[in-house]
Scaffold this motif. Structure first.
Motif, PDB file in Angstrom:
ATOM      1  N   VAL A 171      16.569  60.567  63.430  1.00  0.00           N
ATOM      2  CA  VAL A 171      17.219  59.423  63.965  1.00  0.00           C
ATOM      3  C   VAL A 171      17.473  58.251  63.132  1.00  0.00           C
ATOM      4  N   ARG A 172      18.692  58.025  63.069  1.00  0.00           N
ATOM      5  CA  ARG A 172      18.954  56.918  62.270  1.00  0.00           C
ATOM      6  C   ARG A 172      19.568  55.599  63.211  1.00  0.00           C
ATOM      7  N   ILE A 173      18.604  54.491  62.985  1.00  0.00           N
ATOM      8  CA  ILE A 173      19.359  53.412  64.067  1.00  0.00           C
ATOM      9  C   ILE A 173      19.426  52.141  62.843  1.00  0.00           C
ATOM     10  N   LEU A 174      20.866  51.652  63.147  1.00  0.00           N
ATOM     11  CA  LEU A 174      21.075  50.657  62.472  1.00  0.00           C
ATOM     12  C   LEU A 174      21.482  49.121  63.173  1.00  0.00           C
ATOM     13  N   PHE A 175      21.164  48.220  62.613  1.00  0.00           N
ATOM     14  CA  PHE A 175      21.675  46.921  63.310  1.00  0.00           C
ATOM     15  C   PHE A 175      22.383  46.404  62.145  1.00  0.00           C
TER      16      PHE A 175
END
Lengths: 392, 348
Positions: A171-175
């Motif tokens: 899973v890639r999560i970016l803010f």
């Protein structure tokens, strides 16, 4: 220690396989939370620290499961088995506020391996909080997770470690900004992986004039805006007085001015105070009625409904118009509408929302609440893979 | 009007009533002639003290082109600030003010660099003079020293490259005997002159010359390079004859013609045709003591309302008389207002 927990009822029950005892993890968080009440990490503001303390309450963390999968239930026949995905990559920008620490806490509830990339500029609240948790947690699943499964590194967007993180994350999560999101999505990643990109969004408050006269409405407005001003994606960029007139905006501005000193959650530094004064003069030079509240603590600009403008980071426009005006002048990258409306679930509001890009419609006081659903994405529940059970 | 600047003792006692009258006249001139200024003020201000006079935030000049129109006001070139933020301030000059501003800077600077003329070496490229985008604050600062120059030598081949020193231009300047005047922004003076090796012939010649180094601009880059004021001056003076000196002046493009050189006792003195106040950033109250935002006032700006500016520089007033003998108000410049980190989500 691993365990199976059951959530949901009436044919919707799922089993969740965790590699640790959730109760023990929540107890570990409670231990840290009690210490947090007595001390504050110097990198965090009082407001941020208080938010974290509330966020770590066991009931609040349990609620993440309930909101995603339904209420906890006893053992029974499930329709599916959920397993946490193994590896999560979390990219944080330089100026991200509490979203980093909050995301880390929510990801810890799955037990996944977590790699966090911090921006190379700005203060690193996420790394600071991970270190704080590690230093204050008792022996148990939290300490083990932090020690064995979490890594936090500071590097920039061209560093080769971005590619390593993307290729190894389920899973890639970016803010961050749109460009940063495109850059990470373009990196090679497993075909079965998920990507959640929380990019630049803005929010606004919708208030009916009758609700604007309520002290709790005014207090909520001041609180939610004063924390991050225009820099927060969940802070209102404008206040829209739906069905209101100029006189309503003048009245609300006066009430906000009176409430500011007692309700504001932060004090402004001298540069922000100076920028508010600049914003006041800039707005007036452009013909807008405007006023300063507190000791240059914030700027209020009055205008009929229009595309809103940031006169200063702690400057907000109080606009008036009908619901059609609110929709037609809303930002195209609208995230949250915080409301103070007599009947927010009235059909005409629902119909209006259907024509907006808003992904959250919540009471004013909940605008900053971060949870398992964000920007309209059920990101947290997708940290799990599902094995469906069928009878046929 | 020019007699106000030409006939007044630069650092002497001021006629307060006359000063207030001039300020009032300027407030009214700009109120009538500049719609944006009138919109900000709302009504013609009536003032009974300098502290009551309305002021504009310096940042407005980065966001708006403010111009005052009126009888006898003939606008000319635009001067732009150097900018680290990417957005430059713009000031529209006018003929009468330009004349007053030149006279003002001449009278102030001659008090610090003397009246004699000598070759002026400018650490800038000659191309900066020909910019189509208007006059840069850096060139304007260098040109304020023109009255003290027998000839001007631009000694950088490329204004943006401090390493591009034009040694032939220096040799040309050194053909003229006697003292020299050298001007550069502080960082350029350090990089292009002090912190580099000169050819032996130039080096040996410079050591025989009495040089007045004049510099302006911020210290941020020098601080980053761990160069303090004492080091800066020591290194510059090593490559000059005894009797040489370094003059550091403070000025803003939004206060053209008003420069504040530092005296030998560390104070910056206010000429009689200007004033400086210090304000609390939160309440905007004028502070007789303590640190606050510097407010710079002049009575020589007619083409746009830059006669009374609240800066984002921090300073404090210094009480009592200065041992240097200059009279009137004096202050200490502390530096730029610090900026706290803006925290948000993804949009800053």
């Amino acid at each position: 220690m691993s365990e199976l927990r059951f959530y949901g009822r009436d044919g919707g029950r799922v089993a969740i396989a965790l590699s640790f005892s959730l109760d023990a993890l929540l107890e570990n968080y409670e231990t840290v939370r009690r210490k947090m009440i007595r001390e504050r990490h110097p990198d965090f503001t009082r407001t941020e620290w208080a938010y974290l303390i509330r966020f770590l309450e066991a009931g609040h963390l349990s609620e993440v499961f309930h909101r995603s999968f339904g209420p906890e239930s006893g053992e029974g026949i499930p329709i599916g088995l959920l397993r946490p995905r193994e590896r999560v990559g979390l990219w944080l920008p330089n100026n991200v506020s509490l979203l980093g620490p909050l995301a880390v806490v929510l990801i810890s509830l799955t037990g996944a391996h977590l790699s966090v990339k911090i921006g190379s500029r700005g203060r690193d609240l996420c790394g600071a909080f991970v270190e704080y948790l590690a230093s204050r947690s008792s022996p148990g699943p939290l300490a083990e997770w932090l020690r064995g499964r979490v890594s936090v590194a500071v590097f920039d967007r061209i560093d080769p470690r971005n590619a390593e993180m993307a290729s190894s994350s389920d899973v890639r999560i970016l803010f961050g900004g749109d460009e940063a999101a495109k850059g990470i999505e373009a990196l090679s990643h497993p075909t079965s992986s998920r990507g959640f990109y929380f990019t630049h969004r803005v929010s606004e408050a919708w208030i009916e004039p009758s609700e604007a006269s309520r002290p709790d409405t005014v207090e909520s407005l001041v609180k939610i805006f004063s924390i991050y001003g225009q820099a927060g994606c969940t802070s209102p960029q404008r206040i829209m007085l739906v069905g209101g007139k100029r006189e309503d905006a003048v009245d609300l501005a006066r009430k906000m001015e009176m409430a500011w000193e007692s309700a504001a959650l932060t004090t402004v530094d001298q540069h922000q105070a100076s920028q508010n004064f600049l914003g006041l003069q800039w707005a007036r030079a452009n013909g807008f009625e405007s006023r300063i509240v507190g000791n240059n603590a914030a700027l209020l600009v009055l205008a009929p409904a229009k595309i809103s403008f940031a006169w200063s980071n702690l400057g907000i426009e109080l606009q008036w118009g009908n619901l059609e005006d609110a929709i037609s002048t809303a930002a195209p990258n609208l995230q949250t509408i915080g409301y103070a409306l007599r009947d927010p679930f009235d059909t005409h509001y629902t119909a209006a929302l259907a024509r907006s890009q808003a992904s959250r419609f919540v009471p004013l006081a909940q605008m900053h609440d971060f949870g398992p659903v964000w920007d309209g994405e059920e990101w947290w529940s997708q940290l799990f893979t599902r094995t469906s059970f069928g009878s046929g | 009007m020019s007699s106000w600047v030409s006939d007044t003792v630069v650092y002497g006692e001021r006629d307060e009533r006359a000063f207030l009258d001039r300020l009032t006249e300027l407030n009214e001139l700009h109120f009538r002639g500049c719609p944006a200024y009138a919109s900000i003020l709302g009504k013609v201000p009536r003032i009974s003290s300098v502290e009551e006079a309305p002021f504009l935030h310096v940042g407005l000049f980065k966001r708006l082109r403010l111009i005052t129109k009126g009888e006898g006001i003939v606008h000319g070139r635009i001067v732009r600030s150097s900018s680290t933020s990417g957005v430059a301030s713009e000031i529209t000059l006018d003929e009468e003010s330009s004349r007053l501003q030149s006279l003002s800077s001449l009278r102030i600077l001659e008090d610090f660099v003397g009246r004699e003329t000598r070759p002026l070496l400018v650490l800038d490229g000659v191309a900066s003079l020909r910019s189509r985008e208007g006059l840069s604050a850096r060139v304007l600062a260098a040109m304020s020293l023109k009255p003290f120059a027998t000839e001007i030598f631009f000694v950088l081949k490329d204004a943006s490259d401090a390493a591009s020193l034009n040694e032939e231009q220096i040799r040309c300047a050194l053909k003229q005997p006697g003292p020299l005047l050298v001007y550069g922004i502080s960082w350029a003076l350090w990089m292009a002159w002090a912190n580099r090796t000169m050819p032996a012939d130039i080096e040996s010649d410079l050591r025989t010359r009495t040089i007045t180094f004049v510099h302006s601009g911020g210290w941020k880059k020098l601080e980053n390079a761990r160069v303090d004021r004492a080091d800066f001056e020591r290194v510059l003076l090593t490559r000059a004859a005894p009797g040489s000196k370094v003059v550091d002046y403070y000025g803003l493009v939004e206060q053209v013609g008003m420069v504040y050189p530092m005296c030998e006792f560390g104070a910056r003195h206010v000429p009689a045709w200007g004033d400086v106040l210090v304000r609390d950033p939160w309440t905007l109250a004028a502070l007789p003591e303590g640190d606050g935002q510097l407010q710079l006032i002049n009575t020589i700006s007619r083409g746009a309302p830059y006669h009374n500016i609240l800066t984002e520089d921090i300073g404090r007033l210094i009480p009592g008389p200065c041992p240097c003998g200059r009279r009137g108000r004096r202050f200490e410049l502390i530096g730029r207002m610090p900026k706290a980190e803006l925290r948000g989500c993804a949009n800053v």
